[in-house]
Design an enzyme around this catalytic site. Sequence first.
Site, PDB file in Angstrom:
ATOM      1  N   LYS A 212      10.764   0.098  -5.050  1.00  0.00           N
ATOM      2  CA  LYS A 212      11.604   1.286  -4.075  1.00  0.00           C
ATOM      3  C   LYS A 212      12.507   1.366  -4.099  1.00  0.00           C
ATOM      4  O   LYS A 212      13.787   1.583  -4.354  1.00  0.00           O
ATOM      5  CB  LYS A 212      10.389   2.077  -3.749  1.00  0.00           C
ATOM      6  CG  LYS A 212      10.791   3.061  -3.115  1.00  0.00           C
ATOM      7  CD  LYS A 212       9.896   3.821  -1.568  1.00  0.00           C
ATOM      8  CE  LYS A 212      10.442   5.086  -1.393  1.00  0.00           C
ATOM      9  NZ  LYS A 212       9.826   5.857  -1.145  1.00  0.00           N
ATOM     10  N   GLY A 284       5.456   4.275  -1.600  1.00  0.00           N
ATOM     11  CA  GLY A 284       5.013   3.017  -2.707  1.00  0.00           C
ATOM     12  C   GLY A 284       3.769   2.595  -2.729  1.00  0.00           C
ATOM     13  O   GLY A 284       2.924   2.531  -4.039  1.00  0.00           O
ATOM     14  N   ARG A 285       2.549   2.883  -1.972  1.00  0.00           N
ATOM     15  CA  ARG A 285       1.206   3.122  -2.509  1.00  0.00           C
ATOM     16  C   ARG A 285       0.390   4.438  -2.524  1.00  0.00           C
ATOM     17  O   ARG A 285      -0.589   4.652  -3.371  1.00  0.00           O
ATOM     18  CB  ARG A 285       0.055   2.942  -0.954  1.00  0.00           C
ATOM     19  CG  ARG A 285       0.351   3.519   0.539  1.00  0.00           C
ATOM     20  CD  ARG A 285      -0.423   3.510   2.062  1.00  0.00           C
ATOM     21  NE  ARG A 285       0.528   4.093   2.299  1.00  0.00           N
ATOM     22  CZ  ARG A 285       1.537   4.032   3.235  1.00  0.00           C
ATOM     23  NH1 ARG A 285       2.641   3.534   3.139  1.00  0.00           N
ATOM     24  NH2 ARG A 285       2.006   4.470   4.394  1.00  0.00           N
ATOM     25  N   HIS A 401     -25.287 -10.050  -4.969  1.00  0.00           N
ATOM     26  CA  HIS A 401     -25.435 -11.545  -4.380  1.00  0.00           C
ATOM     27  C   HIS A 401     -24.709 -12.172  -3.900  1.00  0.00           C
ATOM     28  O   HIS A 401     -25.004 -13.391  -3.944  1.00  0.00           O
ATOM     29  CB  HIS A 401     -25.524 -11.586  -6.645  1.00  0.00           C
ATOM     30  CG  HIS A 401     -26.288 -11.797  -7.922  1.00  0.00           C
ATOM     31  ND1 HIS A 401     -27.482 -12.140  -7.662  1.00  0.00           N
ATOM     32  CD2 HIS A 401     -26.760 -10.590  -8.013  1.00  0.00           C
ATOM     33  CE1 HIS A 401     -28.431 -11.789  -8.561  1.00  0.00           C
ATOM     34  NE2 HIS A 401     -27.929 -10.563  -8.924  1.00  0.00           N
TER      35      HIS A 401
HETATM   36  O1  F6P Z   1       4.325  -3.697   2.412  1.00  0.00           O
HETATM   37  C1  F6P Z   1       5.541  -2.825   3.108  1.00  0.00           C
HETATM   38  C2  F6P Z   1       5.853  -2.470   1.545  1.00  0.00           C
HETATM   39  O2  F6P Z   1       7.155  -1.421   2.182  1.00  0.00           O
HETATM   40  C3  F6P Z   1       5.152  -1.009   0.277  1.00  0.00           C
HETATM   41  O3  F6P Z   1       4.963  -0.016   1.302  1.00  0.00           O
HETATM   42  C4  F6P Z   1       5.375  -1.211  -0.140  1.00  0.00           C
HETATM   43  O4  F6P Z   1       4.196  -0.376  -1.518  1.00  0.00           O
HETATM   44  C5  F6P Z   1       6.035  -2.543  -1.129  1.00  0.00           C
HETATM   45  O5  F6P Z   1       6.155  -3.156   0.467  1.00  0.00           O
HETATM   46  C6  F6P Z   1       6.655  -3.192  -1.366  1.00  0.00           C
HETATM   47  O6  F6P Z   1       7.981  -2.414  -1.547  1.00  0.00           O
HETATM   48  P1  F6P Z   1       9.004  -2.257  -2.718  1.00  0.00           P
HETATM   49  O7  F6P Z   1       8.490  -1.513  -4.038  1.00  0.00           O
HETATM   50  O8  F6P Z   1      10.572  -1.535  -1.597  1.00  0.00           O
HETATM   51  O9  F6P Z   1       9.566  -3.795  -3.076  1.00  0.00           O
END
Ligand code: F6P
Length: 563
Positions: A212, A284-285, A401
């Site tokens: 992103k 992102g998530r 298990h």
């Molecule tokens: O771990 C932090 C974070 O900002 C996440 O929220 C995000 O998914 C990840 O890093 C990757 O970020 P980017 O897509 O900007 O590389």
Amino acid sequence: MNVPVNSSSVTNTRDWATLEKHAAQLRATTLRELFADQPGRASDMTYDVGPLRVDLSKNLIDDNALRTLTDVARDMGIEEYRQALFNGEHVNVTEDRAALHTALRIPAEHEFSVDGQDIAADVHDVLGRMRDFARSLRSGAWRGISNHTIKNVVNIGIGGSDLGPCMAARALRPYLTAGIIPHFISNIDPNDVAGTLDGLDAESTLFVVASKSFTTSETLANAHAAKRWLLKELSQEGIATESEEDIQAITEKHFVAVSTNEEKVREFGIDPRNMFGFWDWVGGRYSVDSAIGLSLMAAIGPQDFMEFLEGFHAVDDHFRTEPLEMNVPVIMGLLGVWYTNFFGAQSHAVLPYNQDLHRFPAYLQQLTMESNGKSVRLDGSEVDLNTGEIYWGEAGTNGQHAFFQLLHQGTHLIPTDFIGFINSHDDKKAADGETSMHDMLMSNFFAQTRVLAFGKTAEELREEGVDEKLIPHKVMPGNRPSTTILAEKLRPRILGALIALYEHITFVQGVVWGINSFDQWGVELGKKQANELLASVEGKESSDAGDSSTDALITYYRSLRDK
Ligand code: F6P
């Protein structure tokens, strides 16, 4: 945002004290009793949400407690927040942004604009470009530098730019129909890039750099390492030289980007025509259904990707429109609050009875824990109760298990979600050559939730003639809560529905706890300090971290580091 920022804790809501009373009552009862007292309990507490059937009856809850929980959620403004989420209001208050992932799966024929911006048109424009690209890869129209078709699509990203497409590509293994094999590189650990690229044929490999921000150090390091690998492999084959021209040509044919940052993409050498965009309102998530899903779409094809989005949308509709009392993400989110804040639960296990879903718990860890691992409320005041469920899990029956002993007889109360499927894509016969292995899997699935709920008493063991000395060891206390999610088959639509279900569960909990589920400030300091420590870790300067432990560890590391 039009909805008020709650400056008061959920513990101050009218009904919180009533919940304490309900919890005390329920702690003194058992699931055996709850089922005996309510003959229709299973059907009363089973819901359909999109293509998912969800049985909540084996939870330590009754109608009164559920009603009170939904009243509390109402008092915390869940209905207003839900509306704000779907309307594109800035629910992410610390970053002053919308969290509009639900717009990523709006059907093409729907209209949706925010502040005069036609969001639905923007989303479908990118989806159209993704489809064209995926088709050209799958049909063989897109060629590498030496005119080879593409067979390997390597997604380079981390966190939300990796976990979603990686989990989904594994989950939808039977849908990898065009001979495009998806691979994933995420970790800054050089073993990841080495282990993934080892054995790949450079001429038929394409990289999707997914970030992103396009500033994430892991992703940039891996993308540059991939570029150097390509160049080396192609030079060895005599296909390219290290000239600027060749590097540009290789990048053009073997790299595409998914990002919101065109300038950085350009800096890396990727032509913006080969960039697929999304928007700052996609966290992102929450991004697997955006262009971040490009590698997934390339692997499973545009039609199945669109079905994947339909599954999300079906659950969005349910969450947006159903009254709280019948709303599955609301109830499941509230159950998480219930166990965390009234039963002392410290974690939540997710147990997919499908090997193809083995990355689902890891995916949920980012979704839920990066979202709700917060200890201040929206207004910056400290929370006064535990927030953020700790998710973990493993595909059944492997988990049985390993850690199920603790689930069944340990001292912790761990609510569980069992996710199973009625049909398998790949059923086989068991040892006798007759029994379906899938039926065996699913009889384990059904047996486990039954044993967790109802256990086995000392009297029952005595009746079976068990040696008295062993009875305390063999008693199965039961009364351990589980939710059962059943779906027809692990299809794209069903996977989309499952993801959306947990997205909304996470949102509901964030609203009840009064926290911002859409920022992640907690990951920043570690990144910054890693940058600051790098020079001493590399030995370019002596370690002056400011604490004797870190300094001593880095000095020891340097003393044994290969020269
Ligand atoms: O771990 C932090 C974070 O900002 C996440 O929220 C995000 O998914 C990840 O890093 C990757 O970020 P980017 O897509 O900007 O590389």
